[in-house]
Design a protein around this motif. Structure first.
Motif, PDB file in Angstrom:
ATOM      1  N   PRO A   1     -25.106 -15.667   4.133  1.00  0.00           N
ATOM      2  CA  PRO A   1     -25.029 -15.051   5.467  1.00  0.00           C
ATOM      3  C   PRO A   1     -26.420 -14.849   6.052  1.00  0.00           C
ATOM      4  CG  PRO A   1     -24.533 -13.430   3.760  1.00  0.00           C
ATOM      5  CD  PRO A   1     -24.613 -14.767   3.079  1.00  0.00           C
ATOM      6  N   LEU A   2     -26.517 -14.884   7.378  1.00  0.00           N
ATOM      7  CA  LEU A   2     -27.808 -14.711   8.049  1.00  0.00           C
ATOM      8  C   LEU A   2     -28.321 -13.285   7.869  1.00  0.00           C
ATOM      9  CD1 LEU A   2     -27.037 -16.589  11.384  1.00  0.00           C
ATOM     10  CD2 LEU A   2     -28.595 -17.351   9.596  1.00  0.00           C
ATOM     11  N   THR A   3     -29.611 -13.162   7.583  1.00  0.00           N
ATOM     12  CA  THR A   3     -30.225 -11.851   7.442  1.00  0.00           C
ATOM     13  C   THR A   3     -30.712 -11.353   8.801  1.00  0.00           C
ATOM     14  OG1 THR A   3     -32.418 -12.797   7.041  1.00  0.00           O
ATOM     15  CG2 THR A   3     -30.998 -12.464   5.123  1.00  0.00           C
ATOM     16  N   GLU A   4     -31.129 -10.088   8.864  1.00  0.00           N
ATOM     17  CA  GLU A   4     -31.661  -9.533  10.114  1.00  0.00           C
ATOM     18  C   GLU A   4     -32.879 -10.321  10.586  1.00  0.00           C
ATOM     19  OE1 GLU A   4     -32.440  -5.359  10.279  1.00  0.00           O
ATOM     20  OE2 GLU A   4     -30.588  -4.843   9.221  1.00  0.00           O
ATOM     21  N   GLY A   5     -33.741 -10.681   9.641  1.00  0.00           N
ATOM     22  CA  GLY A   5     -34.947 -11.439   9.994  1.00  0.00           C
ATOM     23  C   GLY A   5     -34.617 -12.791  10.595  1.00  0.00           C
ATOM     24  N   GLU A   6     -33.607 -13.461  10.034  1.00  0.00           N
ATOM     25  CA  GLU A   6     -33.210 -14.773  10.553  1.00  0.00           C
ATOM     26  C   GLU A   6     -32.551 -14.642  11.921  1.00  0.00           C
ATOM     27  OE1 GLU A   6     -32.456 -16.941   6.226  1.00  0.00           O
ATOM     28  OE2 GLU A   6     -30.883 -15.746   7.164  1.00  0.00           O
ATOM     29  N   LEU A   7     -31.765 -13.581  12.125  1.00  0.00           N
ATOM     30  CA  LEU A   7     -31.165 -13.348  13.437  1.00  0.00           C
ATOM     31  C   LEU A   7     -32.235 -13.055  14.485  1.00  0.00           C
ATOM     32  CD1 LEU A   7     -28.073 -11.202  12.378  1.00  0.00           C
ATOM     33  CD2 LEU A   7     -27.999 -13.465  13.434  1.00  0.00           C
ATOM     34  N   TYR A   8     -33.286 -12.352  14.065  1.00  0.00           N
ATOM     35  CA  TYR A   8     -34.413 -12.084  14.977  1.00  0.00           C
ATOM     36  C   TYR A   8     -35.105 -13.395  15.363  1.00  0.00           C
ATOM     37  CZ  TYR A   8     -39.046 -10.529  16.515  1.00  0.00           C
ATOM     38  OH  TYR A   8     -40.211 -10.349  17.233  1.00  0.00           O
ATOM     39  N   GLN A   9     -35.254 -14.295  14.406  1.00  0.00           N
ATOM     40  CA  GLN A   9     -35.847 -15.608  14.696  1.00  0.00           C
ATOM     41  C   GLN A   9     -34.991 -16.392  15.680  1.00  0.00           C
ATOM     42  OE1 GLN A   9     -36.468 -16.734  10.346  1.00  0.00           O
ATOM     43  NE2 GLN A   9     -38.221 -17.742  11.288  1.00  0.00           N
ATOM     44  N   ILE A  10     -33.657 -16.323  15.494  1.00  0.00           N
ATOM     45  CA  ILE A  10     -32.740 -17.028  16.398  1.00  0.00           C
ATOM     46  C   ILE A  10     -32.852 -16.465  17.813  1.00  0.00           C
ATOM     47  CG2 ILE A  10     -30.282 -17.424  16.899  1.00  0.00           C
ATOM     48  CD1 ILE A  10     -29.850 -17.450  13.838  1.00  0.00           C
ATOM     49  N   LEU A  11     -33.102 -15.165  17.915  1.00  0.00           N
ATOM     50  CA  LEU A  11     -33.255 -14.524  19.225  1.00  0.00           C
ATOM     51  C   LEU A  11     -34.518 -14.972  19.940  1.00  0.00           C
ATOM     52  CD1 LEU A  11     -32.268 -10.743  18.845  1.00  0.00           C
ATOM     53  CD2 LEU A  11     -31.234 -12.406  20.385  1.00  0.00           C
ATOM     54  N   THR A  12     -35.578 -15.214  19.201  1.00  0.00           N
ATOM     55  CA  THR A  12     -36.902 -15.368  19.814  1.00  0.00           C
ATOM     56  C   THR A  12     -37.478 -16.777  19.785  1.00  0.00           C
ATOM     57  OG1 THR A  12     -37.902 -14.691  17.702  1.00  0.00           O
ATOM     58  CG2 THR A  12     -37.519 -12.969  19.346  1.00  0.00           C
ATOM     59  N   GLU A  13     -37.196 -17.560  18.741  1.00  0.00           N
ATOM     60  CA  GLU A  13     -37.948 -18.801  18.546  1.00  0.00           C
ATOM     61  C   GLU A  13     -37.408 -20.038  19.256  1.00  0.00           C
ATOM     62  OE1 GLU A  13     -38.837 -19.485  14.460  1.00  0.00           O
ATOM     63  OE2 GLU A  13     -39.784 -17.523  14.167  1.00  0.00           O
TER      64      GLU A  13
ATOM     65  N   LYS B   1     -36.183 -22.814  21.890  1.00  0.00           N
ATOM     66  CA  LYS B   1     -36.557 -22.970  23.303  1.00  0.00           C
ATOM     67  C   LYS B   1     -35.405 -22.622  24.241  1.00  0.00           C
ATOM     68  CE  LYS B   1     -35.563 -27.953  23.411  1.00  0.00           C
ATOM     69  NZ  LYS B   1     -36.134 -29.293  23.680  1.00  0.00           N
ATOM     70  N   ASN B   2     -34.176 -22.671  23.717  1.00  0.00           N
ATOM     71  CA  ASN B   2     -33.015 -22.308  24.546  1.00  0.00           C
ATOM     72  C   ASN B   2     -32.314 -21.082  23.965  1.00  0.00           C
ATOM     73  OD1 ASN B   2     -32.092 -23.592  22.263  1.00  0.00           O
ATOM     74  ND2 ASN B   2     -30.363 -24.563  23.290  1.00  0.00           N
ATOM     75  N   SER B   3     -33.086 -20.147  23.401  1.00  0.00           N
ATOM     76  CA  SER B   3     -32.502 -18.962  22.776  1.00  0.00           C
ATOM     77  C   SER B   3     -31.718 -18.143  23.804  1.00  0.00           C
ATOM     78  CB  SER B   3     -33.588 -18.097  22.146  1.00  0.00           C
ATOM     79  OG  SER B   3     -34.371 -17.474  23.150  1.00  0.00           O
ATOM     80  N   ILE B   4     -30.814 -17.303  23.309  1.00  0.00           N
ATOM     81  CA  ILE B   4     -29.964 -16.518  24.203  1.00  0.00           C
ATOM     82  C   ILE B   4     -30.785 -15.537  25.043  1.00  0.00           C
ATOM     83  CG2 ILE B   4     -29.456 -14.777  22.434  1.00  0.00           C
ATOM     84  CD1 ILE B   4     -26.618 -14.635  23.624  1.00  0.00           C
ATOM     85  N   VAL B   5     -31.901 -15.035  24.502  1.00  0.00           N
ATOM     86  CA  VAL B   5     -32.784 -14.138  25.270  1.00  0.00           C
ATOM     87  C   VAL B   5     -33.357 -14.882  26.478  1.00  0.00           C
ATOM     88  CG1 VAL B   5     -35.001 -12.944  25.209  1.00  0.00           C
ATOM     89  CG2 VAL B   5     -33.359 -12.587  23.367  1.00  0.00           C
ATOM     90  N   LYS B   6     -33.780 -16.118  26.261  1.00  0.00           N
ATOM     91  CA  LYS B   6     -34.340 -16.910  27.361  1.00  0.00           C
ATOM     92  C   LYS B   6     -33.265 -17.274  28.379  1.00  0.00           C
ATOM     93  CE  LYS B   6     -38.016 -18.623  24.392  1.00  0.00           C
ATOM     94  NZ  LYS B   6     -38.487 -19.720  23.539  1.00  0.00           N
ATOM     95  N   GLN B   7     -32.028 -17.408  27.917  1.00  0.00           N
ATOM     96  CA  GLN B   7     -30.927 -17.671  28.851  1.00  0.00           C
ATOM     97  C   GLN B   7     -30.699 -16.483  29.782  1.00  0.00           C
ATOM     98  OE1 GLN B   7     -27.367 -19.013  26.786  1.00  0.00           O
ATOM     99  NE2 GLN B   7     -28.600 -20.214  25.356  1.00  0.00           N
TER     100      GLN B   7
END
Length: 275
Positions: free
Chosen positions: A188-200, A202-208
């Motif tokens: 399962p994805l860890t908090e750190g990996e979920l943070y990477q998915i949020l930020t790294e 180029k089409n991350s959900i934060v940037k959307q």
């Protein structure tokens, strides 16, 4: 897998296993997965012979008990039987327009010998089958699970020891299990990996979301602590990266209404941990 297929420039297709049924019954035949790969290749027959096909929700094909069913299980064991020759390698006749095959219809012949098949799913409850096999509950002493170990660690430890015998008890026929030589599990994805998915990405959900606010001339930004809290809340839901959108929606829904509409003057909005 999709990225791998894109890199190798080969067709990639995901087949929903819950819609499959044994040939001759209402539902999709297993050959529809081959047709999907053929369409994904843009009609390139040679490329289809080297496609990657993923059977999603594969665990839903299991029969309800370990014993062979005396009644017709057209959506479970029946599909497993239909998959045997397909996965092992066979010349499959596929109707180019989909649907049912009939004698007068021209079909495309596709060899599945070099197609790479994956079966993926949650396999909910298989941990109990593995635990029963290992007889963990009966053990005491240093090798037993103790209160220091979290439930996630226990499940992770059990899943790492999954065998074909466990899948057989889960409801899969041995012939089909034998055609999948590699059996593994995904952590399962860890908090750190979920943070990477949020930020790294180029089409991350934060940037959307930043793009959505930018349309209304609002400059949206996030404090790092806020992003880490979002990742932490998403990790608690235990549904992988999908949960990130749910947490962000809950956080930003009211703000999107409050700041909706084009602003003539550039407006800045920062999401903090408290928010």
């Amino acid at each position: 897998l999709r990225m791998l297929a894109n890199y190798l420039n080969i067709p990639f297709y995901i087949q929903d296993s819950t819609s499959l049924s044994e040939s001759g019954y209402v539902g999709d035949d297993v050959e529809n997965a081959i047709l999907g790969a053929f369409r994904a290749s843009g009609g390139n027959l040679l490329a289809t012979h080297y496609a990657i096909i993923v059977f999603d929700e594969f665990d839903k094909l299991s029969r309800k008990s370990e014993n062979a069913s005396i009644t017709r299980d057209v959506g479970g064991e029946g599909v497993q039987q239909s998959l045997l020759k397909l996965v092992e390698g066979a010349i499959v006749n596929v109707p180019p327009n989909g649907g049912r095959k009939h004698p007068e219809q021209e079909c495309i012949q596709i060899d599945t010998s070099n197609i790479l098949f994956f079966g993926i799913g949650a396999f909910d409850g298989i941990e109990r089958i593995i635990e029963k096999r290992l007889n963990r509950k009966a053990k005491i002493g240093f090798n037993s699970f103790n209160n220091v170990q979290t439930q996630e660690d226990k499940d992770e430890d059990l899943l790492s020891q999954v065998t074909t015998e466990d899948l057989k008890r889960y409801g899969f026929i041995p012939e089909l299990i034998g055609r999948f030589p590699l059996i593994t599990h995904v952590k399962p994805l860890t908090e750190g990996e979920l943070y990477q998915i949020l930020t790294e990405p180029k089409n991350s959900i934060v940037k959307q979301y930043q793009k959505l606010f930018w349309i209304d001339n609002v400059d949206l930004s996030f404090e790092d602590d806020a992003l880490r809290l979002i990742a932490s809340e998403a990790a608690k839901k235990k549904t992988g990266a999908r949960s990130l959108r749910g947490v962000l929606d809950k956080t930003l829904a009211e703000l999107m209404f409050d700041y909706g509409g084009y602003h003539k003057k550039k407006t800045k909005l920062k999401i903090t941990k408290d928010m």
